[in-house]
Motif scaffolding. Structure first.
Motif, mmCIF file in Angstrom:
data_model
loop_
_atom_site.group_PDB
_atom_site.id
_atom_site.type_symbol
_atom_site.label_atom_id
_atom_site.label_comp_id
_atom_site.label_asym_id
_atom_site.label_seq_id
_atom_site.Cartn_x
_atom_site.Cartn_y
_atom_site.Cartn_z
ATOM 1 N N ASN A 291 -9.724 72.553 22.581
ATOM 2 C CA ASN A 291 -10.114 71.990 21.281
ATOM 3 C C ASN A 291 -8.925 71.402 20.540
ATOM 4 O OD1 ASN A 291 -8.894 74.431 20.714
ATOM 5 N ND2 ASN A 291 -10.407 75.095 19.200
ATOM 6 N N GLY A 292 -7.770 71.324 21.203
ATOM 7 C CA GLY A 292 -6.620 70.623 20.648
ATOM 8 C C GLY A 292 -5.978 71.251 19.442
ATOM 9 N N ASP A 293 -6.107 72.580 19.282
ATOM 10 C CA ASP A 293 -5.497 73.238 18.124
ATOM 11 C C ASP A 293 -4.146 73.868 18.453
ATOM 12 O OD1 ASP A 293 -6.270 75.388 19.668
ATOM 13 O OD2 ASP A 293 -7.359 76.436 18.072
ATOM 14 N N GLY A 294 -3.655 73.596 19.659
ATOM 15 C CA GLY A 294 -2.365 74.139 20.059
ATOM 16 C C GLY A 294 -2.412 75.563 20.554
ATOM 17 N N LYS A 295 -3.614 76.113 20.734
ATOM 18 C CA LYS A 295 -3.768 77.505 21.173
ATOM 19 C C LYS A 295 -4.617 77.548 22.440
ATOM 20 C CE LYS A 295 -3.477 78.911 16.364
ATOM 21 N NZ LYS A 295 -4.181 79.458 15.185
ATOM 22 N N PRO A 296 -4.249 78.402 23.399
ATOM 23 C CA PRO A 296 -4.974 78.435 24.668
ATOM 24 C C PRO A 296 -6.382 78.991 24.524
ATOM 25 C CG PRO A 296 -3.356 80.210 24.575
ATOM 26 C CD PRO A 296 -3.126 79.359 23.358
ATOM 27 N N ASP A 297 -7.296 78.389 25.257
ATOM 28 C CA ASP A 297 -8.688 78.813 25.286
ATOM 29 C C ASP A 297 -9.038 79.326 26.679
ATOM 30 O OD1 ASP A 297 -8.993 77.785 22.617
ATOM 31 O OD2 ASP A 297 -9.108 75.779 23.496
ATOM 32 N N LEU A 298 -10.170 80.030 26.795
ATOM 33 C CA LEU A 298 -10.594 80.620 28.060
ATOM 34 C C LEU A 298 -11.778 79.861 28.637
ATOM 35 C CD1 LEU A 298 -10.449 84.439 27.132
ATOM 36 C CD2 LEU A 298 -8.695 83.046 28.247
ATOM 37 N N VAL A 299 -11.703 79.559 29.930
ATOM 38 C CA VAL A 299 -12.781 78.880 30.647
ATOM 39 C C VAL A 299 -13.465 79.879 31.565
ATOM 40 C CG1 VAL A 299 -13.394 76.961 32.160
ATOM 41 C CG2 VAL A 299 -11.439 76.754 30.601
ATOM 42 N N PHE A 300 -14.779 79.925 31.493
ATOM 43 C CA PHE A 300 -15.579 80.821 32.324
ATOM 44 C C PHE A 300 -16.494 80.003 33.227
ATOM 45 C CE2 PHE A 300 -14.555 83.155 28.502
ATOM 46 C CZ PHE A 300 -14.374 84.470 28.893
ATOM 47 N N GLN A 301 -16.877 80.584 34.357
ATOM 48 C CA GLN A 301 -17.914 79.999 35.188
ATOM 49 C C GLN A 301 -18.853 81.096 35.667
ATOM 50 O OE1 GLN A 301 -16.733 77.875 38.783
ATOM 51 N NE2 GLN A 301 -18.564 76.596 38.676
ATOM 52 N N ASN A 302 -20.142 80.791 35.651
ATOM 53 C CA ASN A 302 -21.138 81.736 36.144
ATOM 54 C C ASN A 302 -21.196 81.655 37.661
ATOM 55 O OD1 ASN A 302 -24.006 82.545 37.003
ATOM 56 N ND2 ASN A 302 -23.903 83.290 34.906
ATOM 57 N N ALA A 303 -21.028 82.783 38.320
ATOM 58 C CA ALA A 303 -20.954 82.806 39.772
ATOM 59 C C ALA A 303 -22.246 82.394 40.440
ATOM 60 C CB ALA A 303 -20.555 84.207 40.245
ATOM 61 N N THR A 304 -23.377 82.541 39.740
ATOM 62 C CA THR A 304 -24.674 82.219 40.335
ATOM 63 C C THR A 304 -25.119 80.798 40.019
ATOM 64 O OG1 THR A 304 -25.340 84.542 40.176
ATOM 65 C CG2 THR A 304 -27.094 82.913 40.486
ATOM 66 N N SER A 305 -25.093 80.432 38.757
ATOM 67 C CA SER A 305 -25.597 79.121 38.345
ATOM 68 C C SER A 305 -24.543 78.025 38.385
ATOM 69 C CB SER A 305 -26.167 79.210 36.927
ATOM 70 O OG SER A 305 -25.122 79.449 35.990
ATOM 71 N N GLY A 306 -23.279 78.409 38.375
ATOM 72 C CA GLY A 306 -22.200 77.424 38.315
ATOM 73 C C GLY A 306 -21.900 76.931 36.915
ATOM 74 N N GLN A 307 -22.674 77.354 35.915
ATOM 75 C CA GLN A 307 -22.486 76.911 34.536
ATOM 76 C C GLN A 307 -21.074 77.244 34.045
ATOM 77 O OE1 GLN A 307 -24.894 75.297 32.233
ATOM 78 N NE2 GLN A 307 -22.852 74.946 31.373
#
Length: 438
Positions: A291-307
């Motif tokens: 989101n460009g605020d200079g702070k790290p964000d977390l990315v998740f993925q669903n193992a079943t749906s791929g979402q």
């Protein structure tokens, strides 16, 4: 909706048929990390660290030189007063710019009288970039704080023989200053030497260690003295407390809880958990500032749906959440985050579960903009385990590990194009696996 990967047309190439790429990468490694690029005007590159340097003649004080250097730029890189942290860099600067020494040009060092280690004349010296004050080239008898007579000397300039002299008040002037331009520091550089490092975790003891790297070469192995609790796996790296040091993200393999270790080098200086648990089936697959605020964000993925979902973070506090409208085929897994199209925004890297084919999603925040396919595919047994800039060329590179032998290999990338690489080595022990950074 038509699956995203159907919009691409590519032929997955066998890595075995591209052995020459690895060989070429090994032969060309010295050129990739040690060559000098063409200089413009008096801006010259030092092969020892790939930084650029410029001498500026001016009758100027140290504070004004500091501000003037910070206002300069070269090829999109911001400048700062030179910080000399090795004998090789000292030799390079003084021989490349022969007028700097007799001219008493300023360096980017100052004496902080509020520092805990301050004492006259030798205590409290710092580089303006915050790099460790481990190397000095003081002239004989220096620093001497003006011999104890007259105004205090709080800055560093070159002496006539090329060594250093403590000199100057805020209004004292010399004949110029040296500007240094450097690529952004890799986001996992534990020993702060300007080169990206490799992170491991032992699958039996859970011990965390890292390799200090120089491009594709491992120099030392260090182990974190603190051992995480059983069931917690390292899943990402980012500076979550804003102190300039990389921190470790863990996720509990049973309940999904996310926790962060705050690091200072190899020392754990604090730890916090994220109060909210991710939904069942969602695993952390990468870290980046989406989101460009200079702070790290977390990315998740669903193992079943791929979402794919993103938590916007402020330290361990969730300040927002989003998900990508596009959804990959379940045959593809997110394996890391990096800026591969050079727009300053983090992108997602996927690898096919079977063929090993690599695909990039170029992102604008949580929104998919376009995609690309890597120009080559690795052996099927090689899985992506890390994303970082290992040859300091400003482009994200890809780290692999062989799931059977443990062998670690590196691809140097220019966007989606493979431009070199080679074998790095095998892990510190048979139970250690590469866990990032990614």
């Amino acid at each position: 909706m038509q699956r995203w990967e159907n919009s691409f047309r590519w032929r997955t190439q066998s890595f075995r048929s591209n052995r020459n790429v690895w060989v070429w990468g090994m032969i060309g490694l010295a050129l990739l990390v040690g060559g000098r690029r063409a200089a413009e005007a008096q801006v010259v590159q030092f092969a020892g660290n790939n930084h650029y340097y410029e001498a500026v003649a001016a009758n100027i004080s140290w504070p004004d030189a500091r501000d003037a250097a910070a206002a300069r730029s070269y090829q999109g890189l911001a400048g700062h007063l030179v910080t000399i942290t090795s004998a090789a860099e000292q030799t390079f600067v003084t021989t490349t710019f022969p007028t700097a020494s007799p001219g008493g040009y300023w360096l980017g060092a100052y004496q902080d009288k509020a520092a805990s280690n301050f004492s006259e004349p030798a205590g409290g010296w710092h580089w303006i970039t915050g790099e460790p004050w481990n190397y000095t080239s003081w002239n004989s008898g220096e620093p001497n704080n003006n011999g104890g007579f007259g105004p205090s000397e709080d800055y560093v300039s070159f002496a006539a023989n090329g060594n250093w002299n403590d000199s100057g008040t805020p209004t004292s002037t010399t004949n110029g200053y040296i500007v240094e331009y450097e690529l952004p520091r890799p986001f996992f550089d534990v020993n702060r030497d300007g080169y990206a490092d490799i992170l491991f975790q032992n699958t039996v003891t859970h011990q965390v260690s890292y390799w200090a790297m120089k491009g594709a070469t491992s120099t030392t192995t260090s182990t974190l003295p603190t051992i995480p609790a059983a069931g917690y796996a390292v899943v990402g790296v980012g500076d979550f407390n804003g102190d300039g040091n990389p921190d470790l993200v863990f996720q509990n393999t049973t309940n999904g809880q996310v926790g962060i270790w705050y690091l200072n080098g190899t020392n754990v200086i604090g730890a916090q958990s994220v109060d909210t648990y991710p939904a069942s089936g969602y695993a952390v697959v990468g870290v980046g500032d989406f989101n460009g605020d200079g702070k790290p964000d977390l990315v998740f993925q669903n193992a079943t749906s791929g979402q794919i979902a993103i938590w916007y973070m402020n330290g361990t506090a969730i300040v927002g959440a989003d998900s990508t409208q596009a959804r990959p085929s379940t045959d593809y897994k997110v394996v890391g985050v990096g800026d591969f199209n050079g727009d300053g925004k983090p992108d997602l890297v996927f690898q096919h579960n079977t063929s090993g084919a690599i695909v990039f999603w170029y992102m604008n925040g949580a929104q998919y903009q376009s995609g690309a396919v890597a120009s080559a595919a690795p052996f099927a047994s090689y899985r992506i385990v890390g994303i970082n800039d290992y040859n300091n060329d400003g482009h994200a590179d890809i780290l692999f590990q062989n799931a059977t032998t443990g062998q670690i290999a590196l691809w140097f990338m220019n966007g989606a194009n493979l431009i070199g690489g080679g074998v790095v080595g095998t892990p510190p022990d048979s139970n250690s696996v590469v866990v990032g950074p990614r």
